[in-house]
Design a protein around this motif. Structure first.
Motif, PDB file in Angstrom:
ATOM      1  N   THR A  68       0.833  -1.206   0.000  1.00  0.00           N
ATOM      2  CA  THR A  68       0.000   0.000   0.000  1.00  0.00           C
ATOM      3  C   THR A  68       0.865   1.252   0.000  1.00  0.00           C
ATOM      4  OG1 THR A  68      -1.679  -1.200   1.257  1.00  0.00           O
ATOM      5  CG2 THR A  68      -1.883   1.190   1.202  1.00  0.00           C
ATOM      6  N   ALA A  69       1.893   1.265   0.841  1.00  0.00           N
ATOM      7  CA  ALA A  69       2.797   2.421   0.889  1.00  0.00           C
ATOM      8  C   ALA A  69       3.512   2.587  -0.441  1.00  0.00           C
ATOM      9  CB  ALA A  69       3.809   2.268   2.019  1.00  0.00           C
ATOM     10  N   LEU A  70       3.892   1.476  -1.049  1.00  0.00           N
ATOM     11  CA  LEU A  70       4.563   1.508  -2.351  1.00  0.00           C
ATOM     12  C   LEU A  70       3.648   2.102  -3.426  1.00  0.00           C
ATOM     13  CD1 LEU A  70       7.068   0.648  -4.006  1.00  0.00           C
ATOM     14  CD2 LEU A  70       5.899  -1.525  -4.396  1.00  0.00           C
ATOM     15  N   ILE A  71       2.391   1.686  -3.411  1.00  0.00           N
ATOM     16  CA  ILE A  71       1.416   2.212  -4.385  1.00  0.00           C
ATOM     17  C   ILE A  71       1.213   3.708  -4.189  1.00  0.00           C
ATOM     18  CG2 ILE A  71      -1.024   2.134  -5.062  1.00  0.00           C
ATOM     19  CD1 ILE A  71      -0.869  -0.941  -4.434  1.00  0.00           C
ATOM     20  N   LEU A  72       1.103   4.148  -2.945  1.00  0.00           N
ATOM     21  CA  LEU A  72       0.934   5.580  -2.669  1.00  0.00           C
ATOM     22  C   LEU A  72       2.150   6.380  -3.128  1.00  0.00           C
ATOM     23  CD1 LEU A  72      -0.707   5.466   0.875  1.00  0.00           C
ATOM     24  CD2 LEU A  72      -1.804   6.153  -1.267  1.00  0.00           C
ATOM     25  N   LYS A  73       3.342   5.848  -2.867  1.00  0.00           N
ATOM     26  CA  LYS A  73       4.557   6.547  -3.296  1.00  0.00           C
ATOM     27  C   LYS A  73       4.645   6.605  -4.818  1.00  0.00           C
ATOM     28  CE  LYS A  73       7.370   5.394   0.741  1.00  0.00           C
ATOM     29  NZ  LYS A  73       8.506   4.588   1.236  1.00  0.00           N
ATOM     30  N   ALA A  74       4.304   5.512  -5.479  1.00  0.00           N
ATOM     31  CA  ALA A  74       4.347   5.492  -6.947  1.00  0.00           C
ATOM     32  C   ALA A  74       3.346   6.481  -7.538  1.00  0.00           C
ATOM     33  CB  ALA A  74       4.072   4.080  -7.468  1.00  0.00           C
ATOM     34  N   ALA A  75       2.153   6.516  -6.975  1.00  0.00           N
ATOM     35  CA  ALA A  75       1.143   7.472  -7.453  1.00  0.00           C
ATOM     36  C   ALA A  75       1.618   8.902  -7.245  1.00  0.00           C
ATOM     37  CB  ALA A  75      -0.188   7.237  -6.731  1.00  0.00           C
ATOM     38  N   ALA A  76       2.245   9.163  -6.089  1.00  0.00           N
ATOM     39  CA  ALA A  76       2.767  10.505  -5.811  1.00  0.00           C
ATOM     40  C   ALA A  76       3.859  10.873  -6.811  1.00  0.00           C
ATOM     41  CB  ALA A  76       3.303  10.577  -4.382  1.00  0.00           C
ATOM     42  N   SER A 181       9.933  14.123  -7.518  1.00  0.00           N
ATOM     43  CA  SER A 181       9.345  12.911  -8.096  1.00  0.00           C
ATOM     44  C   SER A 181      10.361  11.774  -8.137  1.00  0.00           C
ATOM     45  CB  SER A 181       8.832  13.204  -9.507  1.00  0.00           C
ATOM     46  OG  SER A 181       8.352  12.040 -10.110  1.00  0.00           O
ATOM     47  N   CYS A 182      11.574  12.075  -8.583  1.00  0.00           N
ATOM     48  CA  CYS A 182      12.619  11.039  -8.664  1.00  0.00           C
ATOM     49  C   CYS A 182      13.005  10.533  -7.280  1.00  0.00           C
ATOM     50  CB  CYS A 182      13.846  11.573  -9.394  1.00  0.00           C
ATOM     51  SG  CYS A 182      13.544  11.823 -11.155  1.00  0.00           S
ATOM     52  N   THR A 183      13.029  11.417  -6.293  1.00  0.00           N
ATOM     53  CA  THR A 183      13.353  11.016  -4.926  1.00  0.00           C
ATOM     54  C   THR A 183      12.289  10.076  -4.374  1.00  0.00           C
ATOM     55  OG1 THR A 183      14.483  13.120  -4.558  1.00  0.00           O
ATOM     56  CG2 THR A 183      13.851  11.876  -2.596  1.00  0.00           C
ATOM     57  N   VAL A 184      11.017  10.425  -4.599  1.00  0.00           N
ATOM     58  CA  VAL A 184       9.922   9.573  -4.133  1.00  0.00           C
ATOM     59  C   VAL A 184       9.959   8.223  -4.859  1.00  0.00           C
ATOM     60  CG1 VAL A 184       7.401   9.336  -4.042  1.00  0.00           C
ATOM     61  CG2 VAL A 184       8.458  11.513  -3.449  1.00  0.00           C
ATOM     62  N   ALA A 185      10.189   8.259  -6.175  1.00  0.00           N
ATOM     63  CA  ALA A 185      10.267   7.013  -6.954  1.00  0.00           C
ATOM     64  C   ALA A 185      11.432   6.147  -6.484  1.00  0.00           C
ATOM     65  CB  ALA A 185      10.399   7.328  -8.442  1.00  0.00           C
ATOM     66  N   ALA A 186      12.574   6.778  -6.201  1.00  0.00           N
ATOM     67  CA  ALA A 186      13.735   6.026  -5.709  1.00  0.00           C
ATOM     68  C   ALA A 186      13.434   5.386  -4.354  1.00  0.00           C
ATOM     69  CB  ALA A 186      14.951   6.939  -5.614  1.00  0.00           C
ATOM     70  N   GLY A 187      12.742   6.113  -3.503  1.00  0.00           N
ATOM     71  CA  GLY A 187      12.354   5.555  -2.213  1.00  0.00           C
ATOM     72  C   GLY A 187      11.431   4.369  -2.373  1.00  0.00           C
ATOM     73  N   LEU A 189      11.254   2.409  -5.027  1.00  0.00           N
ATOM     74  CA  LEU A 189      12.041   1.307  -5.605  1.00  0.00           C
ATOM     75  C   LEU A 189      12.932   0.641  -4.556  1.00  0.00           C
ATOM     76  CD1 LEU A 189      13.023   2.698  -9.116  1.00  0.00           C
ATOM     77  CD2 LEU A 189      11.466   0.801  -8.596  1.00  0.00           C
ATOM     78  N   SER A 190      13.530   1.456  -3.699  1.00  0.00           N
ATOM     79  CA  SER A 190      14.421   0.885  -2.690  1.00  0.00           C
ATOM     80  C   SER A 190      13.638   0.027  -1.707  1.00  0.00           C
ATOM     81  CB  SER A 190      15.193   1.974  -1.952  1.00  0.00           C
ATOM     82  OG  SER A 190      14.331   2.719  -1.135  1.00  0.00           O
ATOM     83  N   SER A 191      12.384   0.370  -1.441  1.00  0.00           N
ATOM     84  CA  SER A 191      11.593  -0.473  -0.559  1.00  0.00           C
ATOM     85  C   SER A 191      11.095  -1.720  -1.271  1.00  0.00           C
ATOM     86  CB  SER A 191      10.402   0.307   0.013  1.00  0.00           C
ATOM     87  OG  SER A 191       9.507   0.680  -1.020  1.00  0.00           O
ATOM     88  N   LEU A 192      11.089  -1.673  -2.603  1.00  0.00           N
ATOM     89  CA  LEU A 192      10.649  -2.827  -3.404  1.00  0.00           C
ATOM     90  C   LEU A 192      11.784  -3.834  -3.583  1.00  0.00           C
ATOM     91  CD1 LEU A 192       8.377  -4.016  -5.170  1.00  0.00           C
ATOM     92  CD2 LEU A 192       9.326  -2.729  -7.082  1.00  0.00           C
ATOM     93  N   ILE A 193      13.030  -3.371  -3.659  1.00  0.00           N
ATOM     94  CA  ILE A 193      14.171  -4.240  -3.961  1.00  0.00           C
ATOM     95  C   ILE A 193      14.318  -5.394  -2.963  1.00  0.00           C
ATOM     96  CG2 ILE A 193      16.704  -4.304  -4.057  1.00  0.00           C
ATOM     97  CD1 ILE A 193      16.511  -1.589  -5.547  1.00  0.00           C
ATOM     98  N   PRO A 194      14.155  -5.164  -1.630  1.00  0.00           N
ATOM     99  CA  PRO A 194      14.264  -6.313  -0.731  1.00  0.00           C
ATOM    100  C   PRO A 194      13.195  -7.376  -0.978  1.00  0.00           C
ATOM    101  CG  PRO A 194      14.453  -4.270   0.495  1.00  0.00           C
ATOM    102  CD  PRO A 194      14.074  -3.915  -0.914  1.00  0.00           C
ATOM    103  N   CYS A 195      12.054  -6.936  -1.594  1.00  0.00           N
ATOM    104  CA  CYS A 195      10.977  -7.885  -1.846  1.00  0.00           C
ATOM    105  C   CYS A 195      11.240  -8.756  -3.054  1.00  0.00           C
ATOM    106  CB  CYS A 195       9.653  -7.122  -2.060  1.00  0.00           C
ATOM    107  SG  CYS A 195       9.186  -6.113  -0.646  1.00  0.00           S
ATOM    108  N   ILE A 196      12.189  -8.350  -3.910  1.00  0.00           N
ATOM    109  CA  ILE A 196      12.440  -9.084  -5.162  1.00  0.00           C
ATOM    110  C   ILE A 196      13.309 -10.307  -4.889  1.00  0.00           C
ATOM    111  CG2 ILE A 196      13.480  -8.950  -7.454  1.00  0.00           C
ATOM    112  CD1 ILE A 196      12.680  -6.016  -7.521  1.00  0.00           C
TER     113      ILE A 196
END
Length: 196
Positions: A68-76, A181-187, A189-196
Motif C-alpha cells: 500500500t505504501a509503495l502504491i501511494l509513493k508510486a502514485a505521488a 518525483s525522482c526522490t519519491v520514486a527512488a524511495g 524502488l528501494s523499498s521494493l528491492i528487498p521484496c524481489i
C-alpha cells in the motif's frame, strides 16, 4: 510526543520544499498572494483526506499490506512528474493563467509524501486525548506555511517588468518537482528491492 516537539517537527516538515509548497508559491507569483487563501481549503482538505484515515487505519494497513505504501509513493511520483512536465512545457502566454487550480492543489497534497509522515508518525492515534488539539495545531501550521510560501512567490516578482523572471521561476519549479518525483520514486524502488 510533547507539544513543543510536535510543533517543531510538523512546522519544519511542512516548511520544507515540496510539491504543494512549490505550487502555492508559483500560484502567488503568477497571479497574486491573494490566490493563496482561495487555494488553502483545497490544501487542507488534501492533507486531511490522507492523514485522518492513516491515523485510524494506516499502521495496520501498511503492516498487513506493505505494498500500500509503495502504491501511494508510486502514485505521488507519477503525479508530481506530471505537474513538472506541465510546468516545463507551458509557454510565456500560459504563465499568467490560473493552471494552479484548487483541484491540482488537492490531488498534489493528498499524494504528498509528507502526508504519510504526518498520518503514520507524527499525529497520535485518534483515540488519544491529544489527537484533536494536535490536529488543530497541524491545520494552523499548514495555513501559516501556505502563507509563507505564497509570500515567497509574490516576492520573487517584486520589481519585475517582464515575464522573464516568472518563466525562470516556473522552470525552476519544474526542475524541483522532477527532483521530488525522482526522490519519491527512488524511495519506492528501494523499498521494493528487498521484496524481489
Amino acid at each position: 510526543m510533547s507539544y513543543p516537539a510536535f510543533i517543531s517537527a510538523v512546522f519544519i516538515l511542512l516548511l520544507s520544499p515540496g510539491p504543494t509548497n512549490t505550487l502555492m508559491g508559483l500560484a502567488s507569483a503568477r497571479n497574486s498572494f491573494w490566490l493563496v487563501p482561495k487555494l488553502l481549503p483545497a490544501e487542507l482538505l488534501g492533507y486531511l483526506t490522507m492523514i485522518v484515515p492513516l491515523t485510524w487505519l494506516g499502521g495496520a494497513l501498511i503492516s498487513r499490506w506493505p505494498e500500500t505504501a509503495l502504491i501511494l509513493k508510486a502514485a505521488a511520483a507519477i503525479w508530481v512528474m506530471y505537474l513538472a512536465t506541465k510546468l516545463w512545457v507551458a509557454e510565456n502566454k500560459d504563465i499568467t493563467d490560473r493552471s494552479v487550480t484548487a483541484g491540482r492543489i488537492y490531488v498534489t497534497t493528498t499524494l504528498n509524501p509528507k502526508a504519510l509522515v504526518f498520518g503514520l508518525v507524527l499525529l497520535p492515534s485518534p483515540t488519544a486525548p491529544d489527537f484533536l488539539p494536535k490536529l488543530g495545531i497541524f491545520v494552523a501550521l499548514a495555513s501559516i506555511v501556505a502563507a509563507i510560501w505564497g509570500l515567497i512567490g509574490s516576492l520573487t516578482q517584486v520589481g519585475a517588468r517582464t515575464q522573464r523572471r516568472l518563466m525562470i521561476l516556473q522552470r525552476a519549479a519544474s526542475i524541483w518537482l522532477v527532483i521530488v518525483s525522482c526522490t519519491v520514486a527512488a524511495g519506492a524502488l528501494s523499498s521494493l528491492i528487498p521484496c524481489i
